[in-house]
Write a protein that holds these residues in place. Structure first.
Motif, short mmCIF file in Angstrom:
data_model
loop_
_atom_site.label_atom_id
_atom_site.label_comp_id
_atom_site.label_asym_id
_atom_site.label_seq_id
_atom_site.Cartn_x
_atom_site.Cartn_y
_atom_site.Cartn_z
N PRO A 102 1.03 -1.28 -0.05
CA PRO A 102 -0.04 0.07 0.02
C PRO A 102 0.82 1.15 0.03
O PRO A 102 1.88 1.28 0.48
N ASP A 107 -1.33 10.64 6.18
CA ASP A 107 -2.49 10.84 7.06
C ASP A 107 -2.62 12.35 7.71
O ASP A 107 -1.89 12.37 8.51
N HIS A 112 -9.34 11.23 9.76
CA HIS A 112 -9.22 10.29 8.55
C HIS A 112 -8.30 8.76 9.02
O HIS A 112 -7.57 9.04 9.56
N VAL A 115 -3.31 5.80 6.84
CA VAL A 115 -3.03 4.89 5.96
C VAL A 115 -1.71 4.23 6.08
O VAL A 115 -0.88 4.67 6.61
N LYS A 458 -9.44 7.74 -0.84
CA LYS A 458 -9.66 7.27 0.39
C LYS A 458 -10.02 5.81 0.35
O LYS A 458 -9.98 4.93 1.28
N ALA A 459 -10.52 5.40 -1.11
CA ALA A 459 -10.82 3.87 -0.89
C ALA A 459 -10.61 3.67 -2.72
O ALA A 459 -11.20 4.12 -3.53
N HIS A 463 -6.18 -0.17 -3.34
CA HIS A 463 -6.01 -0.01 -2.29
C HIS A 463 -7.17 -0.73 -1.50
O HIS A 463 -7.73 0.01 -0.71
N ARG A 466 -8.01 0.15 2.36
CA ARG A 466 -8.37 1.50 2.81
C ARG A 466 -9.89 1.36 2.98
O ARG A 466 -10.54 2.05 3.66
N TYR A 469 -10.69 -0.01 6.23
CA TYR A 469 -10.47 0.85 7.30
C TYR A 469 -11.74 1.51 7.52
O TYR A 469 -12.06 1.87 8.56
N HIS A 470 -12.42 2.24 6.32
CA HIS A 470 -13.66 2.90 6.73
C HIS A 470 -14.69 1.94 7.42
O HIS A 470 -15.50 2.61 7.98
N TYR A 517 -5.08 -0.22 10.78
CA TYR A 517 -5.89 0.79 11.05
C TYR A 517 -6.01 0.67 12.52
O TYR A 517 -6.65 -0.36 13.10
#
Ligand code: D5M
Ligand code: FE
Ligand code: ZN
Length: 563
Positions: A102, A107, A112, A115, A458-459, A463, A466, A469-470, A517
């Motif tokens: 990644p 960040d 957020h 990353v 963000k996604a 990746h 990521r 992560y959300h 994360y």
């Protein structure tokens, strides 16, 4: 049948109805005449034995043979490394570095998700050039960690299966209550609100929507609700409408606020909290702060208290013309080697088979057209992996269970077909605790939604971790109902991430990605299916034939490539 590899021995034992300890298989492989040794060991095993043990094998080899066999074990293992895991061509370091690293976008926002930045992939210097490419280094919150040794602990090899522990939580299997009626949707959203608002309650002094409407203009106001609507106002500000059990209330996030970029991350039906000031006419809240249920930054994952590893894979897609049987075979053979001695668990996050009628025109690419035949073949491939591996599997959208989530585990008929290896079959999602490490397994259909809705940085498919992560930040594996995601109405919301997992394992998007994360290791495993015609048409370039291997005692990850 010649029994020159451990995989063949396992297959032969499975055909005769036996699981086997890995060491037993290694001993058989090292015997001067493996076929005769296998016959004798099976003969020696009690009638009711399900698992062939080292003891069964030893009783049949006389003392001299045992010594010889022990000497041969190393050779046998070397052979398997060479025969079982040599990629057809030279390993593509390009694919490996692209897909398993990644990037390191820093960040900047405090809200957020940070990353991850794993140490840059290094090719193991200890391996012969033709063994699988390995990238080492745990993904961390922005700091590099030196690669840790993944050498198997010599003491770990002979661990009795009784030392292993697998517990399952949050599985809908056998508990589905939904009747599909409107009332069930009410209960599932009510339960979602209860659980997720509970995670936000301590952080804001919130009031119900109905009470906020009665407060005097200009008061401080906070509310916790599910996102009901997000729209932009005429002058480019955002109006986020939140809903709780008493009603809805509009909240205004002005475009120049530091929190404005967070609006991009919002998905309908997720639960958030806002704090701000009520407008003079008490008709809207001007938002100063937006909170997600989230994972505490200080989260300390649990680890195993011995050196033991788990292979995290998904999307095998047996039955598809693109299923990569050769890569699978190399993976299975590698699992029989000394190098893989610590790999005691195999977790499969859905899409065991290609299924039928999942996507339009899918039948044109089927190798096996009957769904039961697909599971039969999958089961055959499962027999290639060591008989003493503990296997846990959840279904995916290609599997023969209901499509709506949460998906229950496979029914009796399918369990029977896959019974040779006695896998632990659970629903999607489920939290599986292995040696004290909790692993949230979720197939990942909602990742398509998160990637479609959130901005690229963000996604994205490149990746996928990521996007994961959300989901952790929202504490829900599939917040947005509708679109790709079908939600089964149940009395409770099984898709809420109630407890923070130590590892979050998904698949579905056929891309490899991993990172940490807030100390939770997120791993999206790749797949075992080469690019399909559909994927080619939409430029999806799958990461096929990779096996991420996690050290349960350190949560370090090693990616191995078999294609
Ligand atoms: O899906 C693998 C990935 O490819 C996932 O991101 C969805 C996408 N995909 C694959 N086929 C289709 C079709 N026909 N329509 C839309 N999206 C698709 P998997 O479900 O694991 O095959
Ligand atoms: Fe898939
Ligand atoms: Zn899928």
């Amino acid at each position: 049948m010649p029994l020159e590899t451990p995989a063949r021995i396992v297959r032969e034992l499975a055909r005769r109805g036996y699981n086997a300890e890995r060491e037993a298989v290694t001993l058989l492989a090292g015997a001067p005449d493996p076929a005769a040794a296998l016959d004798a060991a099976v003969e020696a095993a009690p009638d009711d034995a399900l698992r062939l043990t080292v003891a069964h094998v030893r009783t049949t080899l006389d003392a001299d043979d045992v010594a010889d066999a022990a000497d041969d074990v190393a050779d046998a293992a070397d052979d398997v490394t060479a025969a079982g895991s040599t990629p057809a061509g030279p390993p593509s370091s390009e694919t490996t570095s692209d897909s398993s690293s990644p990037d390191s976008t820093p960040d900047t926002s405090t809200e957020h998700p940070s990353v991850s930045t794993p140490a840059s992939p290094t090719q193991s210097g200890t391996q012969a050039p033709d063994v699988p490419v390995e990238t080492k280094g745990s993904a961390t919150d922005g700091t590099e960690e030196s690669p840790s040794s993944t050498d198997p602990d010599p003491d770990a090899g002979g661990v009795d299966a009784l030392d292993r522990t697998v517990d399952v939580a949050g599985d809908v299997t056998g508990r589905s209550t939904g009747t599909g009626e409107y009332g069930d949707f009410v209960s599932v959203f009510r339960d979602r609100y209860e659980k997720l608002s509970g995670k936000l309650r301590g952080r804001v002094n919130h009031r119900p929507a109905s009470a906020i409407a009665d407060m005097p203009g200009g008061s401080d106001a906070a509310m916790i609700g599910l996102v009901n609507d997000v729209r932009s106002s005429a002058n480019g500000h955002w109006i986020v409408e939140l809903e709780d059990t008493t009603g809805t209330f509009p909240c205004l996030i002005t475009k120049d606020r530091d929190i404005a970029p967070l609006v991009d991350e919002l998905l309908l039906d997720e639960c958030v909290a806002v704090e701000g000031t009520l407008s003079d006419d008490a008709g809207i809240v001007f938002v100063d702060a937006l909170h997600f249920p989230d994972v505490p930054r200080t989260y300390k994952p649990s680890t195993a208290d011995r050196h033991v590893q788990a292979a995290l894979i998904s999307d095998v897609h047996v039955g598809s013309q693109e299923f990569m049987a050769d890569a699978w075979g190399r993976f299975a053979d590698w699992l029989h080697t000394e190098e893989a001695a610590a790999v005691e668990y195999l977790l499969i996050a859905g899409d065991m088979v290609e299924g039928v009628g999942v996507y339009p025109d899918q039948d044109e690419e089927l190798d096996i057209v009957d769904i039961y035949d697909q599971y039969d073949r999958f089961s055959e491939h499962l027999k290639d992996v060591p008989g003493d591996l503990e296997i846990v599997m959840i279904p995916g959208n290609h599997d023969a269970v209901r499509l709506a989530e949460p998906q229950p585990g496979f029914d009796e008929e399918l369990r029977e077909i896959m019974s040779a290896h006695d896998p632990r079959i659970v629903g999607n999602p489920a939290t599986v605790t292995v040696e004290g490490v909790s692993i949230l397994m979720y197939h990942g259909v909602s990742l398509d939604e998160v990637i479609a809705e959130l901005p690229e940085e963000k996604a994205s498919y490149d990746h996928p971790h990521r996007a994961m992560y959300h989901l952790l930040k929202k504490r829900h594996v599939a917040p947005k109902y509708g679109g790709h995601m079908r939600l089964a109405p149940e009395e409770r919301d099984y898709l809420v991430i109630e407890d923070v997992p130590d590892i979050f394992h998904t698949g579905h998007v056929h891309k490899l990605g991993y990172g940490k994360y807030h100390n939770v290791l997120a791993v999206n495993s790749g797949c075992w299916q080469a690019q399909t015609a559909f994927q080619k048409s939409v430029n999806i370039d799958p990461d096929a034939g990779f096996a991420p291997i996690v050290d349960l005692d350190t949560l370090d990850l090693t990616v191995r490539k078999f294609a």
